[in-house]
Design a protein around this motif. Structure first.
Motif, PDB file in Angstrom:
ATOM      1  N   UNK A   1       1.320  22.816   4.858  1.00 38.07           N
ATOM      2  CA  UNK A   1       1.025  21.736   5.083  1.00 38.07           C
ATOM      3  C   UNK A   1       0.604  21.334   6.280  1.00 38.07           C
ATOM      4  N   UNK A   2       0.885  22.154   7.124  1.00 41.24           N
ATOM      5  CA  UNK A   2       0.071  21.469   9.063  1.00 41.24           C
ATOM      6  C   UNK A   2      -1.673  21.616   8.555  1.00 41.24           C
ATOM      7  N   UNK A   3      -1.416  22.772   7.705  1.00 42.84           N
ATOM      8  CA  UNK A   3      -3.285  23.383   7.395  1.00 42.84           C
ATOM      9  C   UNK A   3      -4.364  22.402   6.361  1.00 42.84           C
ATOM     10  N   UNK A   4      -3.847  20.980   5.565  1.00 45.91           N
ATOM     11  CA  UNK A   4      -3.912  19.953   5.058  1.00 45.91           C
ATOM     12  C   UNK A   4      -4.171  19.026   5.647  1.00 45.91           C
ATOM     13  N   UNK A   5      -2.735  18.829   6.652  1.00 47.65           N
ATOM     14  CA  UNK A   5      -3.110  18.139   7.719  1.00 47.65           C
ATOM     15  C   UNK A   5      -4.539  17.987   8.063  1.00 47.65           C
ATOM     16  N   UNK A   6      -4.562  19.469   9.433  1.00 42.39           N
ATOM     17  CA  UNK A   6      -5.850  19.034   9.764  1.00 42.39           C
ATOM     18  C   UNK A   6      -6.710  19.150   9.577  1.00 42.39           C
ATOM     19  N   UNK A   7      -6.955  19.529   7.699  1.00 41.68           N
ATOM     20  CA  UNK A   7      -8.726  19.965   7.369  1.00 41.68           C
ATOM     21  C   UNK A   7      -9.117  18.791   6.636  1.00 41.68           C
ATOM     22  N   UNK A   8      -7.997  18.065   5.730  1.00 43.90           N
ATOM     23  CA  UNK A   8      -7.879  16.786   5.230  1.00 43.90           C
ATOM     24  C   UNK A   8      -7.489  15.084   5.687  1.00 43.90           C
ATOM     25  N   UNK A   9      -6.593  15.267   5.359  1.00 42.82           N
ATOM     26  CA  UNK A   9      -5.995  14.329   6.053  1.00 42.82           C
ATOM     27  C   UNK A   9      -6.253  13.524   7.327  1.00 42.82           C
TER      28      UNK A   9
ATOM     29  N   UNK B   1      -0.540   3.877   9.263  1.00 42.38           N
ATOM     30  CA  UNK B   1      -2.325   3.624   8.992  1.00 42.38           C
ATOM     31  C   UNK B   1      -2.563   4.053   7.707  1.00 42.38           C
ATOM     32  N   UNK B   2      -2.237   4.255   6.383  1.00 43.92           N
ATOM     33  CA  UNK B   2      -1.709   5.042   5.389  1.00 43.92           C
ATOM     34  C   UNK B   2      -2.004   3.648   4.911  1.00 43.92           C
ATOM     35  N   UNK B   3      -0.805   2.598   5.824  1.00 39.89           N
ATOM     36  CA  UNK B   3      -0.716   2.007   4.962  1.00 39.89           C
ATOM     37  C   UNK B   3      -1.473   0.776   5.365  1.00 39.89           C
ATOM     38  N   UNK B   4      -2.175   0.334   6.674  1.00 36.84           N
ATOM     39  CA  UNK B   4      -3.139  -0.082   6.672  1.00 36.84           C
ATOM     40  C   UNK B   4      -4.674  -0.080   5.848  1.00 36.84           C
ATOM     41  N   UNK B   5      -4.836   1.436   5.816  1.00 34.45           N
ATOM     42  CA  UNK B   5      -6.009   1.353   4.693  1.00 34.45           C
ATOM     43  C   UNK B   5      -6.017   1.528   3.364  1.00 34.45           C
ATOM     44  N   UNK B   6      -4.720   1.359   2.555  1.00 33.08           N
ATOM     45  CA  UNK B   6      -4.792   2.096   1.594  1.00 33.08           C
ATOM     46  C   UNK B   6      -4.920   3.614   1.569  1.00 33.08           C
ATOM     47  N   UNK B   7      -3.583   3.652   0.296  1.00 31.93           N
ATOM     48  CA  UNK B   7      -4.167   5.312  -0.221  1.00 31.93           C
ATOM     49  C   UNK B   7      -4.865   5.738  -1.067  1.00 31.93           C
ATOM     50  N   UNK B   8      -5.893   4.878  -1.897  1.00 30.45           N
ATOM     51  CA  UNK B   8      -7.242   5.093  -2.222  1.00 30.45           C
ATOM     52  C   UNK B   8      -8.543   5.072  -1.782  1.00 30.45           C
ATOM     53  N   UNK B   9      -8.246   4.600  -0.275  1.00 31.99           N
ATOM     54  CA  UNK B   9      -9.218   5.353   0.548  1.00 31.99           C
ATOM     55  C   UNK B   9      -9.101   6.346   0.942  1.00 31.99           C
TER      56      UNK B   9
ATOM     57  N   UNK C   1       0.783  -1.016   0.402  1.00 30.68           N
ATOM     58  CA  UNK C   1      -0.069  -0.235  -0.041  1.00 30.68           C
ATOM     59  C   UNK C   1       0.727   1.180  -0.017  1.00 30.68           C
ATOM     60  N   UNK C   2       1.919   1.476   0.063  1.00 27.97           N
ATOM     61  CA  UNK C   2       2.875   2.020  -0.078  1.00 27.97           C
ATOM     62  C   UNK C   2       3.244   2.388  -1.797  1.00 27.97           C
ATOM     63  N   UNK C   3       2.338   3.941  -1.616  1.00 27.17           N
ATOM     64  CA  UNK C   3       2.443   4.878  -3.117  1.00 27.17           C
ATOM     65  C   UNK C   3       2.742   6.380  -3.379  1.00 27.17           C
ATOM     66  N   UNK C   4       2.460   6.498  -4.263  1.00 31.84           N
ATOM     67  CA  UNK C   4       2.431   7.601  -4.378  1.00 31.84           C
ATOM     68  C   UNK C   4       2.259   8.303  -3.186  1.00 31.84           C
ATOM     69  N   UNK C   5       1.464   9.090  -2.722  1.00 35.21           N
ATOM     70  CA  UNK C   5       0.775  10.269  -1.897  1.00 35.21           C
ATOM     71  C   UNK C   5       2.067   9.841  -0.324  1.00 35.21           C
ATOM     72  N   UNK C   6       2.355   8.713   0.166  1.00 41.72           N
ATOM     73  CA  UNK C   6       2.959   8.528   0.660  1.00 41.72           C
ATOM     74  C   UNK C   6       4.360   8.731   1.156  1.00 41.72           C
ATOM     75  N   UNK C   7       5.102   8.423  -0.419  1.00 39.28           N
ATOM     76  CA  UNK C   7       6.208   8.501  -0.597  1.00 39.28           C
ATOM     77  C   UNK C   7       6.057  10.634  -0.917  1.00 39.28           C
ATOM     78  N   UNK C   8       5.533  11.442  -1.694  1.00 45.95           N
ATOM     79  CA  UNK C   8       5.092  12.818  -1.786  1.00 45.95           C
ATOM     80  C   UNK C   8       5.090  12.921  -0.108  1.00 45.95           C
ATOM     81  N   UNK C   9       5.084  12.591   0.943  1.00 44.35           N
ATOM     82  CA  UNK C   9       4.057  13.187   2.150  1.00 44.35           C
ATOM     83  C   UNK C   9       5.589  12.946   3.006  1.00 44.35           C
ATOM     84  N   UNK C  10       6.604  11.933   2.759  1.00 49.19           N
ATOM     85  CA  UNK C  10       7.381  11.944   3.365  1.00 49.19           C
ATOM     86  C   UNK C  10       8.845  12.789   2.665  1.00 49.19           C
ATOM     87  N   UNK C  11       8.464  12.867   1.577  1.00 51.54           N
ATOM     88  CA  UNK C  11       9.090  14.103   1.193  1.00 51.54           C
ATOM     89  C   UNK C  11       9.550  14.840   1.332  1.00 51.54           C
ATOM     90  N   UNK C  12       7.771  15.302   1.272  1.00 51.24           N
ATOM     91  CA  UNK C  12       7.528  17.104   2.583  1.00 51.24           C
ATOM     92  C   UNK C  12       8.684  16.845   3.033  1.00 51.24           C
TER      93      UNK C  12
END
Length: 181
Positions: free
Chosen positions: A91-99, A172-180, A34-45
């Motif tokens: 970054x913090x705004x997106x995390x707090x409001x969305x992710x 959590x992302x790996x458990x749930x999957x980026x698609x969800x 379940x490691x994908x582009x979203x997780x990679x992008x987030x860690x790169x940020x």
């Protein structure tokens, strides 16, 4: 929030917040299906924030040591400091409001962890305001040493927060999957 979990004093997550990390340790993240582009992008940020802070710290040390011209430093501080502040706030705004709300809904056992991360964001916001105030003072020609000390402290705070955030969020992302998400 428990005082031992304060960003300024904690040295890691309590075991109760490491349950998914124990199942999915950092060393296996990139190989997880379940490691994908979203997780990679987030860690790169996160890596980019660390790098920007390293650059700011190095410039400040060079300035205080007389190895960087004040005008050259001012130009770099304005550019790098503005980038650091703006991108971290976004970054913090997106995390707090969305992710974080989405992730917390998928991992209610880690609700306290997401509360901790939210509290970190508030503490970091205060540090960032102090950084902006002191950076503006340096840009006006005042001494750079106070900002150098603040950035050294911020370095510890930010690294602690980013590491803890990664250890809560990525499993959590790996458990749930980026698609969800």
């Amino acid at each position: 929030m428990d005082g031992s979990l304060d960003l300024a004093t904690r040295d890691g997550l309590p075991e109760a917040l490491r349950v998914l990390l124990a199942e999915m340790p950092r060393s296996g993240w990139q190989d997880h299906p379940e490691y994908g582009p979203l997780t990679q992008f987030w860690l790169e940020r996160h890596l980019n924030f660390r790098r920007l802070l390293d650059l700011l710290q190095g410039d400040l040390t060079a300035r205080v040591d007389g190895k960087l011209d004040p005008r050259d430093h001012a130009a770099r501080l304005s550019r790098l400091g503005g980038m650091f502040l703006g991108e971290l706030q976004q970054h913090h705004t997106i995390e707090d409001q969305v992710y974080f709300p989405k992730l917390a809904a998928h991992a209610p056992e880690l609700a306290r962890g997401f509360e901790l991360l939210d509290a970190d964001h508030h503490a970091l916001h205060e540090e960032l305001e102090g950084f902006a105030t002191e950076a503006n003072a340096v840009l006006r020609g005042e001494a750079a040493a106070p900002l150098e000390a603040r950035v050294a402290q911020m370095h510890r705070f930010l690294d602690r927060h980013l590491t803890d955030e990664e250890e809560i969020v990525v499993p959590v992302i790996l458990k749930v999957g980026e698609g969800h998400l």
